[in-house]
Design a protein around this motif. Structure first.
Motif, PDB file in Angstrom:
ATOM      1  N   MET A  67       2.559 -11.287   5.588  1.00  0.00           N
ATOM      2  CA  MET A  67       2.726 -10.772   4.197  1.00  0.00           C
ATOM      3  C   MET A  67       1.880  -9.905   3.532  1.00  0.00           C
ATOM      4  N   GLU A  68       0.690 -10.156   3.884  1.00  0.00           N
ATOM      5  CA  GLU A  68      -0.254  -9.268   3.521  1.00  0.00           C
ATOM      6  C   GLU A  68      -0.200  -7.861   3.859  1.00  0.00           C
ATOM      7  N   ASP A  69       0.150  -7.850   5.402  1.00  0.00           N
ATOM      8  CA  ASP A  69       0.529  -6.558   5.894  1.00  0.00           C
ATOM      9  C   ASP A  69       1.593  -5.866   5.407  1.00  0.00           C
ATOM     10  N   PHE A  70       2.467  -6.583   4.761  1.00  0.00           N
ATOM     11  CA  PHE A  70       3.676  -5.997   4.576  1.00  0.00           C
ATOM     12  C   PHE A  70       3.504  -5.175   3.179  1.00  0.00           C
ATOM     13  N   VAL A  71       2.949  -6.062   2.138  1.00  0.00           N
ATOM     14  CA  VAL A  71       2.168  -5.663   0.791  1.00  0.00           C
ATOM     15  C   VAL A  71       1.571  -4.366   1.169  1.00  0.00           C
ATOM     16  N   ARG A  72       0.564  -4.140   1.927  1.00  0.00           N
ATOM     17  CA  ARG A  72      -0.349  -2.994   1.992  1.00  0.00           C
ATOM     18  C   ARG A  72       0.604  -1.808   2.716  1.00  0.00           C
ATOM     19  N   ASN A  73       1.534  -1.861   3.565  1.00  0.00           N
ATOM     20  CA  ASN A  73       2.233  -1.184   4.189  1.00  0.00           C
ATOM     21  C   ASN A  73       3.104  -0.649   3.277  1.00  0.00           C
ATOM     22  N   ARG A  74       3.786  -1.595   2.276  1.00  0.00           N
ATOM     23  CA  ARG A  74       4.951  -1.199   1.546  1.00  0.00           C
ATOM     24  C   ARG A  74       4.201  -0.134   0.348  1.00  0.00           C
ATOM     25  N   LEU A 114      -6.141  -7.598  -2.008  1.00  0.00           N
ATOM     26  CA  LEU A 114      -4.981  -7.331  -2.464  1.00  0.00           C
ATOM     27  C   LEU A 114      -4.936  -7.221  -4.012  1.00  0.00           C
ATOM     28  N   PRO A 115      -3.814  -6.607  -4.350  1.00  0.00           N
ATOM     29  CA  PRO A 115      -3.786  -6.663  -6.012  1.00  0.00           C
ATOM     30  C   PRO A 115      -3.491  -7.877  -6.444  1.00  0.00           C
ATOM     31  N   SER A 116      -3.834  -8.115  -7.641  1.00  0.00           N
ATOM     32  CA  SER A 116      -3.525  -9.368  -8.421  1.00  0.00           C
ATOM     33  C   SER A 116      -2.178  -9.270  -8.851  1.00  0.00           C
ATOM     34  N   MET A 117      -1.595 -10.483  -9.368  1.00  0.00           N
ATOM     35  CA  MET A 117      -0.201 -10.471  -9.710  1.00  0.00           C
ATOM     36  C   MET A 117      -0.056  -9.342 -10.726  1.00  0.00           C
ATOM     37  N   SER A 118      -0.887  -9.281 -11.705  1.00  0.00           N
ATOM     38  CA  SER A 118      -0.519  -8.489 -12.759  1.00  0.00           C
ATOM     39  C   SER A 118      -0.550  -7.057 -12.359  1.00  0.00           C
ATOM     40  N   GLU A 119      -1.533  -6.653 -11.448  1.00  0.00           N
ATOM     41  CA  GLU A 119      -1.659  -5.521 -10.593  1.00  0.00           C
ATOM     42  C   GLU A 119      -0.355  -5.302 -10.045  1.00  0.00           C
ATOM     43  N   PHE A 120       0.232  -6.144  -9.234  1.00  0.00           N
ATOM     44  CA  PHE A 120       1.233  -6.139  -8.602  1.00  0.00           C
ATOM     45  C   PHE A 120       2.602  -5.479  -9.303  1.00  0.00           C
ATOM     46  N   ASN A 176       8.730   2.352 -10.483  1.00  0.00           N
ATOM     47  CA  ASN A 176       9.933   2.173 -11.107  1.00  0.00           C
ATOM     48  C   ASN A 176      11.037   1.306 -10.113  1.00  0.00           C
ATOM     49  N   ILE A 177      10.378   0.281  -9.727  1.00  0.00           N
ATOM     50  CA  ILE A 177      11.157  -0.734  -9.020  1.00  0.00           C
ATOM     51  C   ILE A 177      10.967  -2.120  -9.500  1.00  0.00           C
ATOM     52  N   THR A 178      11.632  -3.001  -9.079  1.00  0.00           N
ATOM     53  CA  THR A 178      11.552  -4.366  -9.435  1.00  0.00           C
ATOM     54  C   THR A 178      10.864  -5.057  -8.263  1.00  0.00           C
ATOM     55  N   PRO A 179      10.161  -6.235  -8.566  1.00  0.00           N
ATOM     56  CA  PRO A 179       9.483  -7.041  -7.243  1.00  0.00           C
ATOM     57  C   PRO A 179      10.468  -7.446  -6.083  1.00  0.00           C
ATOM     58  N   ILE A 180      11.498  -7.621  -6.569  1.00  0.00           N
ATOM     59  CA  ILE A 180      12.745  -7.776  -5.617  1.00  0.00           C
ATOM     60  C   ILE A 180      12.798  -6.483  -4.651  1.00  0.00           C
ATOM     61  N   GLU A 181      12.959  -5.321  -5.163  1.00  0.00           N
ATOM     62  CA  GLU A 181      13.169  -4.110  -4.692  1.00  0.00           C
ATOM     63  C   GLU A 181      11.770  -3.871  -3.677  1.00  0.00           C
ATOM     64  N   PHE A 182      10.545  -4.109  -4.052  1.00  0.00           N
ATOM     65  CA  PHE A 182       9.259  -3.975  -3.466  1.00  0.00           C
ATOM     66  C   PHE A 182       9.402  -4.600  -2.148  1.00  0.00           C
ATOM     67  N   PHE A 183       9.915  -5.930  -2.227  1.00  0.00           N
ATOM     68  CA  PHE A 183      10.221  -6.768  -1.017  1.00  0.00           C
ATOM     69  C   PHE A 183      11.257  -6.755  -0.023  1.00  0.00           C
ATOM     70  N   ASP A 184      12.197  -5.675  -0.418  1.00  0.00           N
ATOM     71  CA  ASP A 184      13.483  -5.473   0.174  1.00  0.00           C
ATOM     72  C   ASP A 184      13.060  -4.461   1.361  1.00  0.00           C
ATOM     73  N   SER A 185      12.772  -4.968   2.590  1.00  0.00           N
ATOM     74  CA  SER A 185      12.377  -3.937   3.535  1.00  0.00           C
ATOM     75  C   SER A 185      13.694  -3.324   4.306  1.00  0.00           C
ATOM     76  N   ARG A 186      14.787  -3.408   3.678  1.00  0.00           N
ATOM     77  CA  ARG A 186      15.997  -2.590   4.053  1.00  0.00           C
ATOM     78  C   ARG A 186      15.687  -1.221   3.597  1.00  0.00           C
ATOM     79  N   HIS A 187      15.270  -1.072   2.677  1.00  0.00           N
ATOM     80  CA  HIS A 187      15.209   0.315   2.028  1.00  0.00           C
ATOM     81  C   HIS A 187      13.818   0.970   1.983  1.00  0.00           C
ATOM     82  N   ALA A 188      13.671   2.198   2.805  1.00  0.00           N
ATOM     83  CA  ALA A 188      12.271   2.754   2.943  1.00  0.00           C
ATOM     84  C   ALA A 188      12.014   3.518   1.534  1.00  0.00           C
ATOM     85  N   ASN A 189      12.997   4.014   0.705  1.00  0.00           N
ATOM     86  CA  ASN A 189      12.662   4.366  -0.741  1.00  0.00           C
ATOM     87  C   ASN A 189      13.476   3.799  -1.735  1.00  0.00           C
TER      88      ASN A 189
END
Length: 104
Positions: free
Chosen positions: A1-8, A43-49, A57-70
């Motif tokens: 999960m940490e790698d996903f956050v960094r890569n995203r 890693l960013p804190s929750m407030s920084e996330f 201009n994305i929601t946290p759900i969109e951040f974690f949705d790996s189906r969309h590159a943009n």
């Protein structure tokens, strides 16, 4: 999960054409803030996330949705769709289906 956050974060930054320094600056941090995240030092804190999501201009759900590159582009398209009436939405849906058919 940490790698996903960094890569995203890297993916979102590159989609916007930003350097790590510029993103750090725009978020109100020191020059190395984003570099520390992407290099695995922190890693960013929750407030920084949430601030990062707002910045792109994305929601946290969109951040974690790996189906969309943009996800920012997808979010903008969805926002515009909300302003259309049903007839225009059906037209757009028909166009999307036609495009998908041509690419498969």
């Amino acid at each position: 999960m940490e790698d996903f956050v960094r890569n995203r974060i890297t993916q979102l930054r590159l989609n916007k054409g930003l350097s790590e320094y510029q993103l750090s600056y725009d978020l109100g941090h020191s020059r190395g803030y984003i570099n520390n995240i992407t290099s695995g030092k922190s890693l960013p804190s929750m407030s920084e996330f949430f601030t990062i999501c707002d910045y792109f201009n994305i929601t946290p759900i969109e951040f974690f949705d790996s189906r969309h590159a943009n996800p920012e582009l997808l979010s903008k398209a969805i926002e515009e769709l909300h302003s259309l009436d049903d007839d225009d939405m059906l037209l757009i849906l028909t166009l999307i289906k036609r495009i998908k058919k041509q690419t498969t």
